[in-house]
Design a protein around this motif. Sequence first.
Motif, PDB file in Angstrom:
ATOM      1  N   ALA A  93       0.848  -1.195   0.000  1.00 37.62           N
ATOM      2  CA  ALA A  93       0.000   0.000   0.000  1.00 37.62           C
ATOM      3  C   ALA A  93       0.882   1.243   0.000  1.00 37.62           C
ATOM      4  N   HIS A  94       0.296   2.358  -0.457  1.00 38.05           N
ATOM      5  CA  HIS A  94       0.937   3.670  -0.331  1.00 38.05           C
ATOM      6  C   HIS A  94       0.681   4.192   1.088  1.00 38.05           C
ATOM      7  N   VAL A  95       1.741   4.623   1.743  1.00 42.66           N
ATOM      8  CA  VAL A  95       1.657   5.031   3.149  1.00 42.66           C
ATOM      9  C   VAL A  95       1.625   6.558   3.234  1.00 42.66           C
ATOM     10  N   PHE A  96       0.688   7.093   4.054  1.00 42.30           N
ATOM     11  CA  PHE A  96       0.572   8.535   4.287  1.00 42.30           C
ATOM     12  C   PHE A  96       0.549   8.778   5.793  1.00 42.30           C
ATOM     13  N   GLN A  97       0.929  10.012   6.156  1.00 47.80           N
ATOM     14  CA  GLN A  97       0.786  10.485   7.533  1.00 47.80           C
ATOM     15  C   GLN A  97       0.139  11.862   7.498  1.00 47.80           C
ATOM     16  N   ILE A  98      -0.677  12.133   8.514  1.00 48.25           N
ATOM     17  CA  ILE A  98      -1.344  13.424   8.563  1.00 48.25           C
ATOM     18  C   ILE A  98      -0.318  14.521   8.824  1.00 48.25           C
ATOM     19  N   ASP A  99      -0.511  15.649   8.177  1.00 54.44           N
ATOM     20  CA  ASP A  99       0.396  16.780   8.375  1.00 54.44           C
ATOM     21  C   ASP A  99       0.276  17.271   9.818  1.00 54.44           C
ATOM     22  N   PRO A 100       1.366  17.224  10.608  1.00 59.85           N
ATOM     23  CA  PRO A 100       1.253  17.628  12.024  1.00 59.85           C
ATOM     24  C   PRO A 100       0.958  19.114  12.197  1.00 59.85           C
ATOM     25  N   ALA A 101       1.239  19.915  11.179  1.00 60.73           N
ATOM     26  CA  ALA A 101       1.017  21.364  11.307  1.00 60.73           C
ATOM     27  C   ALA A 101      -0.450  21.724  11.082  1.00 60.73           C
ATOM     28  N   THR A 102      -1.033  21.193  10.001  1.00 58.67           N
ATOM     29  CA  THR A 102      -2.408  21.566   9.650  1.00 58.67           C
ATOM     30  C   THR A 102      -3.448  20.568  10.146  1.00 58.67           C
ATOM     31  N   LYS A 103      -3.043  19.313  10.360  1.00 58.26           N
ATOM     32  CA  LYS A 103      -3.963  18.234  10.736  1.00 58.26           C
ATOM     33  C   LYS A 103      -5.059  18.032   9.687  1.00 58.26           C
ATOM     34  N   ARG A 104      -4.779  18.473   8.448  1.00 63.78           N
ATOM     35  CA  ARG A 104      -5.785  18.374   7.393  1.00 63.78           C
ATOM     36  C   ARG A 104      -5.242  17.641   6.163  1.00 63.78           C
ATOM     37  N   ASN A 105      -4.022  17.917   5.793  1.00 68.13           N
ATOM     38  CA  ASN A 105      -3.456  17.353   4.568  1.00 68.13           C
ATOM     39  C   ASN A 105      -2.659  16.097   4.874  1.00 68.13           C
ATOM     40  N   TRP A 106      -2.567  15.236   3.852  1.00 63.48           N
ATOM     41  CA  TRP A 106      -1.791  14.006   3.969  1.00 63.48           C
ATOM     42  C   TRP A 106      -0.405  14.212   3.362  1.00 63.48           C
ATOM     43  N   ILE A 107       0.599  13.649   4.020  1.00 68.01           N
ATOM     44  CA  ILE A 107       1.982  13.695   3.532  1.00 68.01           C
ATOM     45  C   ILE A 107       2.380  12.280   3.141  1.00 68.01           C
ATOM     46  N   PRO A 108       2.754  12.042   1.851  1.00 72.71           N
ATOM     47  CA  PRO A 108       3.161  10.680   1.462  1.00 72.71           C
ATOM     48  C   PRO A 108       4.478  10.305   2.115  1.00 72.71           C
ATOM     49  N   ALA A 109       4.540   9.071   2.604  1.00 62.54           N
ATOM     50  CA  ALA A 109       5.756   8.597   3.275  1.00 62.54           C
ATOM     51  C   ALA A 109       6.814   8.119   2.292  1.00 62.54           C
ATOM     52  N   SER A 110       6.409   7.769   1.052  1.00 62.31           N
ATOM     53  CA  SER A 110       7.364   7.306   0.052  1.00 62.31           C
ATOM     54  C   SER A 110       6.736   7.516  -1.323  1.00 62.31           C
ATOM     55  N   LYS A 111       7.582   7.416  -2.353  1.00 57.49           N
ATOM     56  CA  LYS A 111       7.097   7.604  -3.720  1.00 57.49           C
ATOM     57  C   LYS A 111       6.391   6.369  -4.264  1.00 57.49           C
ATOM     58  N   HIS A 112       6.706   5.200  -3.714  1.00 61.69           N
ATOM     59  CA  HIS A 112       6.150   3.952  -4.219  1.00 61.69           C
ATOM     60  C   HIS A 112       5.420   3.215  -3.101  1.00 61.69           C
ATOM     61  N   ALA A 113       4.687   2.200  -3.496  1.00 68.33           N
ATOM     62  CA  ALA A 113       3.985   1.370  -2.518  1.00 68.33           C
ATOM     63  C   ALA A 113       4.997   0.586  -1.669  1.00 68.33           C
ATOM     64  N   LEU A 114       4.665   0.425  -0.371  1.00 65.59           N
ATOM     65  CA  LEU A 114       5.539  -0.274   0.570  1.00 65.59           C
ATOM     66  C   LEU A 114       4.816  -1.508   1.109  1.00 65.59           C
ATOM     67  N   THR A 115       5.606  -2.400   1.698  1.00 64.96           N
ATOM     68  CA  THR A 115       5.040  -3.576   2.358  1.00 64.96           C
ATOM     69  C   THR A 115       4.614  -3.198   3.772  1.00 64.96           C
ATOM     70  N   VAL A 116       3.349  -3.427   4.081  1.00 63.00           N
ATOM     71  CA  VAL A 116       2.797  -3.139   5.405  1.00 63.00           C
ATOM     72  C   VAL A 116       2.425  -4.478   6.035  1.00 63.00           C
ATOM     73  N   SER A 117       2.960  -4.743   7.235  1.00 63.32           N
ATOM     74  CA  SER A 117       2.803  -6.070   7.845  1.00 63.32           C
ATOM     75  C   SER A 117       2.292  -5.958   9.266  1.00 63.32           C
ATOM     76  N   TYR A 118       1.496  -6.967   9.678  1.00 60.79           N
ATOM     77  CA  TYR A 118       1.121  -7.155  11.076  1.00 60.79           C
ATOM     78  C   TYR A 118       2.150  -8.080  11.720  1.00 60.79           C
ATOM     79  N   PHE A 119       2.683  -7.665  12.892  1.00 57.36           N
ATOM     80  CA  PHE A 119       3.644  -8.478  13.631  1.00 57.36           C
ATOM     81  C   PHE A 119       3.057  -8.816  15.003  1.00 57.36           C
ATOM     82  N   TYR A 120       3.409 -10.013  15.474  1.00 61.09           N
ATOM     83  CA  TYR A 120       2.955 -10.448  16.789  1.00 61.09           C
ATOM     84  C   TYR A 120       4.161 -10.779  17.657  1.00 61.09           C
ATOM     85  N   ASP A 121       4.224 -10.157  18.838  1.00 59.56           N
ATOM     86  CA  ASP A 121       5.285 -10.392  19.807  1.00 59.56           C
ATOM     87  C   ASP A 121       4.735 -11.364  20.852  1.00 59.56           C
TER      88      ASP A 121
END
Length: 353
Positions: free
Chosen positions: A12-40
């Motif tokens: 998936a493409h990963v985004f984080q909310i803009d900490p300054a405006t709390k309105r816009n999304w900031i892309p974390a990378s230019k391409h899709a990344l691997t997102v995984s669930y881990f269990y400890d």
Amino acid sequence: SCREQPIFSTRAHVFQIDPATKRNWIPASKHALTVSYFYDATRNVYRIISVGGTKAIINSTITPNMTFTKTSQKFGQWADSRANTVYGLGFASEQHLSQFAEKFQEVKEAARLAREKSQDKTELTNPALSITSHQVLPSPIISSNGPGEDKLFRSQSADVEITTEKERLKKMLSEGSVSEVQWEAEFFSLQDNNNKLVAALHEANANVDQWKKQLAAYQEETEMLRQRVAELESQGAHDSSSENNKEELSQTLEELELLIKAKDEEIQMLKSQKCGRWEAEGEREETLQKLQELEACNAELERRLHLAEQTLAETLAEREKIQNEVTKVAEIMDVKIFELSEIRQGLAKLVES
């Protein structure tokens, strides 16, 4: 770490909310990344982790009060109070989003059960918290300073903190623009598709250039083969005249064989008459001379017969060689013509597309 094991992974493409405006999304990378669930298994903790290069883009511990929200057909988000941010994921299809959301709900339920078991175990092992049901007062306000007061104070504080956190997260999510999230997710999806189309176009252009060069080479080779066929056809016409010569040679050979046979019969007849008919020395010498002449003529005829047979054999071998070359060139011409037709059809389909 080695004690954590992945239980589910997706892209998936990963985004984080803009900490300054709390309105816009900031892309974390230019391409899709691997997102995984881990269990400890050691700490009985579930985490969502995504790594870009050597940097951890997502490191979110799942708690029972988290909620994963689908904001569009391909986009979802959740808030992490510990990281003080909101994560967004843009998926390639609605099916991938549904799978991730279902897994989030399963892991969230597992985290809730793990917390309840941990609390029950703490209450059973801690003597200060092991009170009976009739000792717990129904009123949230107590005047005694026993261990029960600490426990109730902690529960009220936790409820207030959870309520405040929920209100803050609701406000943060309400401030986010859903349309902007959808547009940004679609933008990155279209950007990926555009890059794929550009790469496919470059590859198609390179293939077209290569096909054109190959077509020119095939046309040149075909022209050479046509010239070779014309030469062989002219040579075949010349062979027809040599075939007439062959017939003449065969007829000459037959005549020579008949002549040699007649001469042999005459020699045999002269040899049979030689013993009883030598009446005069002159006739004998004449007969011997005639015999020598006949033998010389016989030798000459045999030499001519040998030469004629050798010439006939060479002519037959040359004709067979030419016929083999004509057959081989015709086969090569058929293969090249088939390849040319295939290339033309491929170019026609490429031009139509």
